[in-house]
Design an enzyme around this catalytic site. Structure first.
Site, short mmCIF file in Angstrom:
data_model
loop_
_atom_site.label_atom_id
_atom_site.label_comp_id
_atom_site.label_asym_id
_atom_site.label_seq_id
_atom_site.Cartn_x
_atom_site.Cartn_y
_atom_site.Cartn_z
N LYS A 106 0.87 -1.19 0.00
CA LYS A 106 0.00 0.00 0.00
C LYS A 106 0.89 1.22 0.00
CE LYS A 106 -4.48 0.77 0.14
NZ LYS A 106 -5.54 -0.10 -0.41
N GLY A 218 -20.79 6.66 2.06
CA GLY A 218 -19.88 7.02 0.98
C GLY A 218 -20.62 7.11 -0.33
N GLY A 220 -18.28 7.34 -3.38
CA GLY A 220 -17.15 7.37 -4.30
C GLY A 220 -17.22 6.17 -5.21
N ASN A 221 -16.06 5.75 -5.69
CA ASN A 221 -16.02 4.66 -6.66
C ASN A 221 -16.74 3.41 -6.14
OD1 ASN A 221 -14.39 2.01 -7.43
ND2 ASN A 221 -14.46 3.37 -9.20
P1 NAD Z 1 -13.45 7.56 -3.01
O1 NAD Z 1 -12.43 8.55 -2.61
O2 NAD Z 1 -13.82 7.39 -4.43
O3 NAD Z 1 -14.81 7.82 -2.19
C1 NAD Z 1 -14.88 7.95 -0.81
C2 NAD Z 1 -16.27 8.42 -0.50
O4 NAD Z 1 -16.45 8.44 0.91
C3 NAD Z 1 -16.59 9.83 -1.01
O5 NAD Z 1 -17.91 9.90 -1.46
C4 NAD Z 1 -16.43 10.67 0.26
O6 NAD Z 1 -17.16 11.88 0.20
C5 NAD Z 1 -17.00 9.71 1.27
N1 NAD Z 1 -16.66 10.01 2.65
C6 NAD Z 1 -15.46 10.32 3.17
N2 NAD Z 1 -15.57 10.54 4.49
C7 NAD Z 1 -16.88 10.37 4.80
C8 NAD Z 1 -17.64 10.49 5.99
N3 NAD Z 1 -17.05 10.79 7.15
N4 NAD Z 1 -18.96 10.25 5.93
C9 NAD Z 1 -19.55 9.93 4.77
N5 NAD Z 1 -18.90 9.81 3.60
C10 NAD Z 1 -17.57 10.04 3.62
O7 NAD Z 1 -12.95 6.16 -2.38
P2 NAD Z 1 -13.32 4.70 -2.86
O8 NAD Z 1 -12.35 4.28 -3.92
O9 NAD Z 1 -14.77 4.59 -3.12
O10 NAD Z 1 -12.92 3.86 -1.56
C11 NAD Z 1 -13.80 3.77 -0.45
C12 NAD Z 1 -13.26 2.72 0.51
O11 NAD Z 1 -13.12 1.47 -0.17
C13 NAD Z 1 -11.87 2.99 1.11
O12 NAD Z 1 -11.82 2.40 2.41
C14 NAD Z 1 -10.93 2.24 0.18
O13 NAD Z 1 -9.70 1.92 0.80
C15 NAD Z 1 -11.78 1.01 -0.08
N6 NAD Z 1 -11.45 0.28 -1.30
C16 NAD Z 1 -11.47 0.89 -2.51
C17 NAD Z 1 -11.20 0.14 -3.66
C18 NAD Z 1 -11.30 0.73 -5.04
O14 NAD Z 1 -11.13 -0.01 -6.02
N7 NAD Z 1 -11.58 2.01 -5.19
C19 NAD Z 1 -10.87 -1.22 -3.55
C20 NAD Z 1 -10.87 -1.81 -2.29
C21 NAD Z 1 -11.16 -1.05 -1.17
#
Ligand code: NAD
Length: 428
Positions: A106, A218, A220-221
Site C-alpha cells: 500500500k 460514501g 465514491g467509486n
Molecule cells: P473515493 O475517494 O472514491 O470515495 C470515498 C467516498 O467516501 C466519497 O464519497 C467521500 O465523500 C465519502 N466520505 C469520506 N468521508 C466520509 C464520511 N465521514 N462520511 C460519509 N462519507 C464520507 O474512495 P473509494 O475508492 O470509493 O474507496 C472507499 C473505501 O473502499 C476505502 O476504504 C478504500 O480503501 C476502499 N477500497 C477501494 C477500492 C477501489 O477499487 N476504489 C478497492 C478496495 C477497497
C-alpha cells in the site's frame, strides 16, 4: 476516523486473534505481524504560484510470498504510516482470499488532492514515482488507485516509470485509463464485487433481494457501483448514500424513503465523491447529518467510505432489521463494534473478502498488459463474479465447518495460503 482508531492495532489484533486459534509458530507471526519493507520519502513539487511544497510519500510492502506486492495509493490529508501498514497487511490477506498470485502493499501521500491544480497533481504523481520507482515494477510491486487517486493519475505514474526505465511498462501500475493499458470493468469492479458477495450471503440467509433495502456510507467509486449493483443486479432498494462535503467541511446522508437513484446522484457528484447538495435537494432528496446512514431501517449496511466508521460510539444505533454488514471500505469496523456484530449474530462480509473485486480486476489488468491483449467488459465481469463467488464460498465453508465468525474464517483461509507459500519458498 474516530480519534482512538489506529488501523494497525486493529489489523494486528485481528491477526493475533486468529494466529492464536491456528497456534501459529512465533517466527511465522513475527514475519506476518509487520511489513517486510517500508519506505517514507519526500516529494518536492513546483506549485503554480512559483513556490515549492514538500509532501510526504509512503510505500509499504507487507508480504510478497505469493507474488509481487499489490495495493493502492491513497492521497489523503490524514494519511499515516500506521494506516498504510495496516492497509498493506490487509492487501496480503485480500489477494490470498481472492486466490490471485500477488502479495500485499500500500502507498500514499499526505495531501488533499482537491486543493491542487491539474498540473500540481501531475507533478505530485510523477514525484511520487521518482521517490520510489527502484522498488516498484511488474515483478516486485504494482500500485493502483485508491482514495483520492484516479485512473488519470495512474496514467501519469505509468508514464513516469516508463520514462525512468526506458521502456513502455504498463504492468507497473493498474487502474490505468482504458485506452492507456487499463482494463474494462475496473471502474465497476470493487462495487460490483461487493454486490456479488452480498448476493451469496442473501442466498445463504434465504433473503429475497426484491424485498430488501440497503444503506450505504460514501458515494465514491466503491459506493456508487455497489448502489447501482444492489438495484440493477439484485433488484433491491437503496435508501441512502452519504458523502463528505468539502465545501461545508462536514458529511451528509442523502436519503429517500422510496429509494435513491444512484445514476442520477452520480450525474451530480464530482470526482472526489461529493454530491451537489443543492441539486439533490431540488430533486427531493432528504439531506441529513453524515452519520444518519447507520440507523436506517435497512437489511444490508454497506460502509464504503473510510476506515474506522463503525465504533463503540455508534454501533448501538444500527437498526434491529440489519442482517448483513458488507464491508466495502477497508477496516470500517473497530474491534469493539466487531464484538457487537458477533453478539448480534450479524452476517459480516469482511472487508478483504467483500472489496476484493478491485484487486481481482487489477490482476486481470496485469494479465492483459503482459499478453498485450484486452478482454471485453462482459468477460472481465464474468471472471470477476466467478472469483468472488469462489472466494465467498471458500470462506463461508470454513466459517461453517469450524463454526467461526466470517472474519476469522477469512483470516484462516488467507493465513493458511500465505504461510504455505512462505514454506514452499523455504522461508520457514
Ligand atoms: P473515493 O475517494 O472514491 O470515495 C470515498 C467516498 O467516501 C466519497 O464519497 C467521500 O465523500 C465519502 N466520505 C469520506 N468521508 C466520509 C464520511 N465521514 N462520511 C460519509 N462519507 C464520507 O474512495 P473509494 O475508492 O470509493 O474507496 C472507499 C473505501 O473502499 C476505502 O476504504 C478504500 O480503501 C476502499 N477500497 C477501494 C477500492 C477501489 O477499487 N476504489 C478497492 C478496495 C477497497
Amino acid at each position: 476516523m474516530a480519534p482512538e482508531f489506529n488501523p494497525l492495532e486493529v489489523a494486528q489484533a485481528q491477526f493475533d486473534h486468529v494466529a492464536d486459534q491456528l497456534q501459529l509458530a512465533s517466527e511465522v507471526r513475527q514475519i506476518l505481524r509487520w511489513p517486510l519493507r517500508e519506505f517514507r520519502f519526500q516529494i518536492s513539487v513546483h506549485m503554480d504560484d512559483g513556490s515549492n511544497r514538500v509532501f510526504f510519500g509512503f510505500r509499504v510492502q507487507h508480504n510478497d510470498a505469493r507474488g509481487p506486492c499489490k495495493g493502492g495509493i491513497r492521497f489523503h490529508p490524514n494519511e499515516t504510516l500506521d494506516t498504510v501498514r495496516a492497509l498493506a497487511m490487509w492487501m496480503t490477506w485480500k489477494c490470498a482470499v481472492a486466490d490471485i498470485p500477488l502479495g500485499g502493499g500500500k502507498g500514499g501521500a499526505v495531501v488533499d488532492p482537491s486543493t491542487l491544480s491539474v498540473g500540481e497533481k501531475e507533478r505530485l504523481c510523477r514525484g511520487w514515482v521518482q521517490g520510489i520507482w527502484k522498488n516498484l515494477g511488474p515483478r516486485n510491486d504494482v500500485p493502483a488507485p485508491d482514495v483520492g487517486t484516479t485512473p488519470q493519475m495512474m496514467g501519469w505514474m505509468m508514464d513516469e516509470y516508463s520514462t525512468l526505465v526506458g521502456q513502455y511498462t504498463p504492468g507497473v501500475i493498474t487502474g490505468k485509463p482504458v485506452g492507456s493499458g487499463g482494463s474494462l470493468g475496473r471502474k465497476e469492479a470493487t462495487g460490483f464485487g461487493v454486490i456479488y458477495t452480498v448476493r451469496e450471503a442473501m442466498k445463504h440467509l434465504k433473503l429475497d433481494a426484491h424485498n430488501c433495502t440497503a444503506a450505504l456510507q460514501g458515494f465514491g467509486n466503491v459506493a456508487q457501483h455497489a448502489a447501482i449493483g444492489f438495484i440493477e443486479q439484485l433488484g433491491g432498494k437503496v435508501l441512502c448514500v452519504s458523502c463528505y462535503d468539502r465545501n461545508d467541511k462536514t458529511s451528509y446522508t442523502y436519503f429517500r424513503p422510496d429509494g435513491i437513484n444512484p445514476r442520477f446522484l452520480q450525474s451530480i457528484t464530482d470526482q472526489y465523491g461529493t454530491i451537489d447538495k443543492a441539486q439533490a435537494k431540488a430533486s427531493g432528496y432528504i439531506i441529513e447529518p453524515g452519520d444518519a446512514w447507520i440507523e436506517k431501517d435497512a437489511d444490508v449496511l454497506i460502509p464504503a467510505a473510510l476506515e474506522g466508521q463503525i465504533t463503540a460510539d455508534n454501533v448501538g444505533r444500527i437498526s434491529p432489521r440489519v442482517k448483513i454488514v458488507a464491508e466495502g471500505a477497508n477496516g470500517p469496523t473497530s474491534r469493539e463494534a466487531d464484538e457487537v456484530f458477533k453478539q448480534r449474530n450479524l452476517f459480516v462480509i469482511p472487508d478483504f473478502l467483500c472489496n476484493a473485486g478491485g484487486v481481482t480486476v487489477s490482476y486481470f489488468e496485469s494479465v492483459q498488459n503482459d499478453a498485450n491483449y484486452y478482454w471485453e467488459q462482459d468477460a472481465v465481469l464474468r471472471r470477476l463474479d466467478q472469483k468472488m463467488t469462489t472466494a465467498f464460498n471458500g470462506i463461508h465453508g470454513m466459517a461453517q465447518s469450524r463454526d467461526v465468525y466470517m472474519r476469522d474464517a477469512a483470516y484462516m483461509v488467507a493465513i493458511d495460503r500465505v504461510v504455505k507459500a512462505m514454506d514452499l519458498r523455504g522461508w520457514l
